[in-house]
Design a protein around this motif. Structure first.
Motif, PDB file in Angstrom:
ATOM      1  N   ALA A  69      82.642 -37.014  14.559  1.00  0.00           N
ATOM      2  CA  ALA A  69      81.788 -36.935  15.745  1.00  0.00           C
ATOM      3  C   ALA A  69      80.600 -36.009  15.487  1.00  0.00           C
ATOM      4  CB  ALA A  69      82.597 -36.442  16.943  1.00  0.00           C
ATOM      5  N   CYS A  70      80.863 -34.872  14.869  1.00  0.00           N
ATOM      6  CA  CYS A  70      79.792 -33.924  14.550  1.00  0.00           C
ATOM      7  C   CYS A  70      78.807 -34.517  13.536  1.00  0.00           C
ATOM      8  CB  CYS A  70      80.377 -32.628  14.006  1.00  0.00           C
ATOM      9  SG  CYS A  70      81.317 -31.667  15.218  1.00  0.00           S
ATOM     10  N   GLN A  71      79.327 -35.230  12.543  1.00  0.00           N
ATOM     11  CA  GLN A  71      78.457 -35.876  11.565  1.00  0.00           C
ATOM     12  C   GLN A  71      77.515 -36.866  12.233  1.00  0.00           C
ATOM     13  OE1 GLN A  71      81.311 -37.550   8.843  1.00  0.00           O
ATOM     14  NE2 GLN A  71      81.571 -35.639   7.692  1.00  0.00           N
ATOM     15  N   GLN A  72      78.052 -37.628  13.186  1.00  0.00           N
ATOM     16  CA  GLN A  72      77.224 -38.600  13.900  1.00  0.00           C
ATOM     17  C   GLN A  72      76.138 -37.900  14.723  1.00  0.00           C
ATOM     18  OE1 GLN A  72      77.072 -42.022  13.947  1.00  0.00           O
ATOM     19  NE2 GLN A  72      78.401 -41.890  12.157  1.00  0.00           N
ATOM     20  N   VAL A  73      76.479 -36.780  15.340  1.00  0.00           N
ATOM     21  CA  VAL A  73      75.490 -36.020  16.107  1.00  0.00           C
ATOM     22  C   VAL A  73      74.379 -35.533  15.182  1.00  0.00           C
ATOM     23  CG1 VAL A  73      75.091 -33.877  17.380  1.00  0.00           C
ATOM     24  CG2 VAL A  73      77.037 -35.330  17.968  1.00  0.00           C
ATOM     25  N   GLN A  74      74.758 -34.959  14.036  1.00  0.00           N
ATOM     26  CA  GLN A  74      73.748 -34.445  13.117  1.00  0.00           C
ATOM     27  C   GLN A  74      72.838 -35.560  12.606  1.00  0.00           C
ATOM     28  OE1 GLN A  74      73.958 -31.112  10.121  1.00  0.00           O
ATOM     29  NE2 GLN A  74      74.443 -32.798   8.742  1.00  0.00           N
ATOM     30  N   LEU A  75      73.424 -36.668  12.170  1.00  0.00           N
ATOM     31  CA  LEU A  75      72.629 -37.790  11.662  1.00  0.00           C
ATOM     32  C   LEU A  75      71.674 -38.320  12.730  1.00  0.00           C
ATOM     33  CD1 LEU A  75      75.346 -39.765   9.661  1.00  0.00           C
ATOM     34  CD2 LEU A  75      73.375 -38.564   8.704  1.00  0.00           C
ATOM     35  N   THR A  76      72.159 -38.388  13.956  1.00  0.00           N
ATOM     36  CA  THR A  76      71.343 -38.910  15.053  1.00  0.00           C
ATOM     37  C   THR A  76      70.164 -37.990  15.346  1.00  0.00           C
ATOM     38  OG1 THR A  76      73.274 -40.007  16.018  1.00  0.00           O
ATOM     39  CG2 THR A  76      71.396 -39.616  17.471  1.00  0.00           C
ATOM     40  N   VAL A  77      70.407 -36.680  15.384  1.00  0.00           N
ATOM     41  CA  VAL A  77      69.323 -35.730  15.643  1.00  0.00           C
ATOM     42  C   VAL A  77      68.284 -35.779  14.531  1.00  0.00           C
ATOM     43  CG1 VAL A  77      68.727 -33.292  15.874  1.00  0.00           C
ATOM     44  CG2 VAL A  77      70.738 -34.200  17.055  1.00  0.00           C
ATOM     45  N   LEU A  78      68.725 -35.801  13.288  1.00  0.00           N
ATOM     46  CA  LEU A  78      67.786 -35.860  12.163  1.00  0.00           C
ATOM     47  C   LEU A  78      66.956 -37.142  12.204  1.00  0.00           C
ATOM     48  CD1 LEU A  78      70.022 -34.478   9.271  1.00  0.00           C
ATOM     49  CD2 LEU A  78      68.045 -33.360  10.316  1.00  0.00           C
ATOM     50  N   ALA A  79      67.598 -38.264  12.532  1.00  0.00           N
ATOM     51  CA  ALA A  79      66.883 -39.536  12.621  1.00  0.00           C
ATOM     52  C   ALA A  79      65.869 -39.526  13.760  1.00  0.00           C
ATOM     53  CB  ALA A  79      67.874 -40.682  12.814  1.00  0.00           C
ATOM     54  N   LYS A  80      66.243 -38.908  14.879  1.00  0.00           N
ATOM     55  CA  LYS A  80      65.329 -38.840  16.021  1.00  0.00           C
ATOM     56  C   LYS A  80      64.127 -37.960  15.699  1.00  0.00           C
ATOM     57  CE  LYS A  80      65.768 -40.575  19.359  1.00  0.00           C
ATOM     58  NZ  LYS A  80      65.204 -41.856  19.851  1.00  0.00           N
ATOM     59  N   LEU A  81      64.356 -36.831  15.056  1.00  0.00           N
ATOM     60  CA  LEU A  81      63.247 -35.959  14.670  1.00  0.00           C
ATOM     61  C   LEU A  81      62.291 -36.687  13.717  1.00  0.00           C
ATOM     62  CD1 LEU A  81      65.108 -32.568  14.055  1.00  0.00           C
ATOM     63  CD2 LEU A  81      63.657 -33.153  16.012  1.00  0.00           C
ATOM     64  N   LYS A  82      62.859 -37.406  12.760  1.00  0.00           N
ATOM     65  CA  LYS A  82      62.033 -38.138  11.798  1.00  0.00           C
ATOM     66  C   LYS A  82      61.212 -39.212  12.500  1.00  0.00           C
ATOM     67  CE  LYS A  82      62.277 -40.725   7.453  1.00  0.00           C
ATOM     68  NZ  LYS A  82      63.197 -41.250   6.384  1.00  0.00           N
ATOM     69  N   GLU A  84      60.163 -39.233  15.472  1.00  0.00           N
ATOM     70  CA  GLU A  84      59.120 -38.608  16.302  1.00  0.00           C
ATOM     71  C   GLU A  84      58.141 -37.777  15.463  1.00  0.00           C
ATOM     72  OE1 GLU A  84      58.767 -39.102  19.581  1.00  0.00           O
ATOM     73  OE2 GLU A  84      60.481 -40.481  19.554  1.00  0.00           O
ATOM     74  N   ASN A  85      58.228 -37.941  14.143  1.00  0.00           N
ATOM     75  CA  ASN A  85      57.341 -37.214  13.221  1.00  0.00           C
ATOM     76  C   ASN A  85      57.471 -35.704  13.354  1.00  0.00           C
ATOM     77  OD1 ASN A  85      56.104 -39.588  12.087  1.00  0.00           O
ATOM     78  ND2 ASN A  85      54.918 -39.789  13.978  1.00  0.00           N
ATOM     79  N   MET A  86      58.695 -35.270  13.603  1.00  0.00           N
ATOM     80  CA  MET A  86      58.989 -33.845  13.644  1.00  0.00           C
ATOM     81  C   MET A  86      59.735 -33.446  12.380  1.00  0.00           C
ATOM     82  SD  MET A  86      60.243 -33.295  17.582  1.00  0.00           S
ATOM     83  CE  MET A  86      59.209 -33.747  18.975  1.00  0.00           C
ATOM     84  N   ASP A  87      59.501 -32.236  11.950  1.00  0.00           N
ATOM     85  CA  ASP A  87      60.134 -31.748  10.727  1.00  0.00           C
ATOM     86  C   ASP A  87      61.624 -31.512  10.944  1.00  0.00           C
ATOM     87  OD1 ASP A  87      60.827 -29.440   8.635  1.00  0.00           O
ATOM     88  OD2 ASP A  87      59.042 -30.514   7.949  1.00  0.00           O
ATOM     89  N   ALA A  88      62.416 -31.706   9.891  1.00  0.00           N
ATOM     90  CA  ALA A  88      63.858 -31.466   9.978  1.00  0.00           C
ATOM     91  C   ALA A  88      64.171 -29.994  10.248  1.00  0.00           C
ATOM     92  CB  ALA A  88      64.550 -31.917   8.690  1.00  0.00           C
ATOM     93  N   SER A  89      63.190 -29.119  10.011  1.00  0.00           N
ATOM     94  CA  SER A  89      63.387 -27.689  10.251  1.00  0.00           C
ATOM     95  C   SER A  89      63.030 -27.289  11.685  1.00  0.00           C
ATOM     96  CB  SER A  89      62.543 -26.868   9.275  1.00  0.00           C
ATOM     97  OG  SER A  89      61.162 -27.128   9.474  1.00  0.00           O
TER      98      SER A  89
END
Length: 269
Positions: A69-82, A84-89
């Motif tokens: 579940a946590c892995q899915q949350v992390q992957l989803t947030v990183l994909a959403k940031l990307k 929206e052209n936002m940095d992973a940091s």
């Protein structure tokens, strides 16, 4: 990948370019829409809302345990940031309610979110875990019972009984009926799957690990939620008890909840 939505407040862009973005994780039976009222009061540039596995538009995304579940949350947030052209940091603040709070606590304690820059977390009505094997066995039997009911019975009948549990004692009959109607669009078999995967019986006791984190945490509970108010008072964590609210503070007092989030984020600067 989980369904997610990012709120973009154009006026909020002028508030603070590097202001941490809140990431909202709803509770069992809920969806990303649960945060609508809170977000209507929240003055931030962006906010990410996620439908957890087996819920909302992620209803067919299944997981086996907390780690997945946590892995899915992390992957989803990183994909959403990307997207929206936002940095992973980009700095983030986790905001989790009940099951969402438990997933947030597990991910932080077990280092499942190392790919994200999390600067703090707000935990609403999340259980830190059970400490005895006897309690875990009893909880597992209870969760298996509910899981079977969700999978085999009409969901509105099951929900009627669900919202008569002690943790929802602060709900009056009208509020209980509202919650049953609101949650009846869930898919019972998928709820049962998530209940088994993230049973409290499978969750480690997380409080000690949470106290070792080097990020600020704020625990929020309703003044009328006796069980979780006691957990908060005994935890040693910073906590806030919200008046005229039971277990679901962000639903019952959305403006106050939004204010707590705003103040928390401002202090991170």
């Amino acid at each position: 990948m989980l369904y997610s939505h990012i709120s973009d407040n154009q006026e909020g862009d002028e508030i603070e370019e590097q202001q941490p973005i809140p990431v909202f994780l709803h509770g069992f039976l809920g969806s990303s829409r649960d945060w609508d009222a809170c977000l209507s009061h929240l003055d931030v540039s962006h906010a990410i809302r996620i439908d957890l596995p087996c819920h909302g538009l992620s209803k067919y995304c299944e997981v086996d345990d907390f780690e997945q579940a946590c892995q899915q949350v992390q992957l989803t947030v990183l994909a959403k940031l990307k997207k929206e052209n936002m940095d992973a940091s980009t700095p983030l603040v986790l905001v989790g309610y009940s099951l969402g709070a438990r997933i947030a606590m597990y991910g932080l304690s077990e280092k499942c979110f190392d790919g994200l820059i999390i600067q703090g977390a707000i935990l609403e009505g999340g259980n830190f875990g059970l400490q005895t094997e006897e309690d875990k066995v009893l909880r597992w039997e209870n969760d298996k019972h509910w899981s079977k009911r969700f999978a085999t019975e009409a969901i509105d009948y099951v929900l009627f009984d669900w919202y008569h549990q002690g943790v929802f004692a602060s709900l009056d009959p009208d509020q209980r009926e509202e919650m049953v109607e609101l949650r009846s669009d869930n898919l019972g078999s998928q709820l049962g799957c998530m209940l088994r995967a993230t049973s409290l019986a499978k969750q480690p006791y997380l409080l000690d690990a949470l106290k070792q984190l080097d990020i600020p945490l704020l625990y929020i509970c309703g003044e009328q939620d006796d069980k979780f108010k006691a957990l908060a008072q005994q935890s040693g964590l910073q906590f806030k008890s919200v008046k005229q609210a039971g277990h679901n503070v962000h639903h019952e007092q959305p403006a106050e909840f939004a204010s707590l989030i705003s103040n928390f984020i401002k202090k991170l600067k």
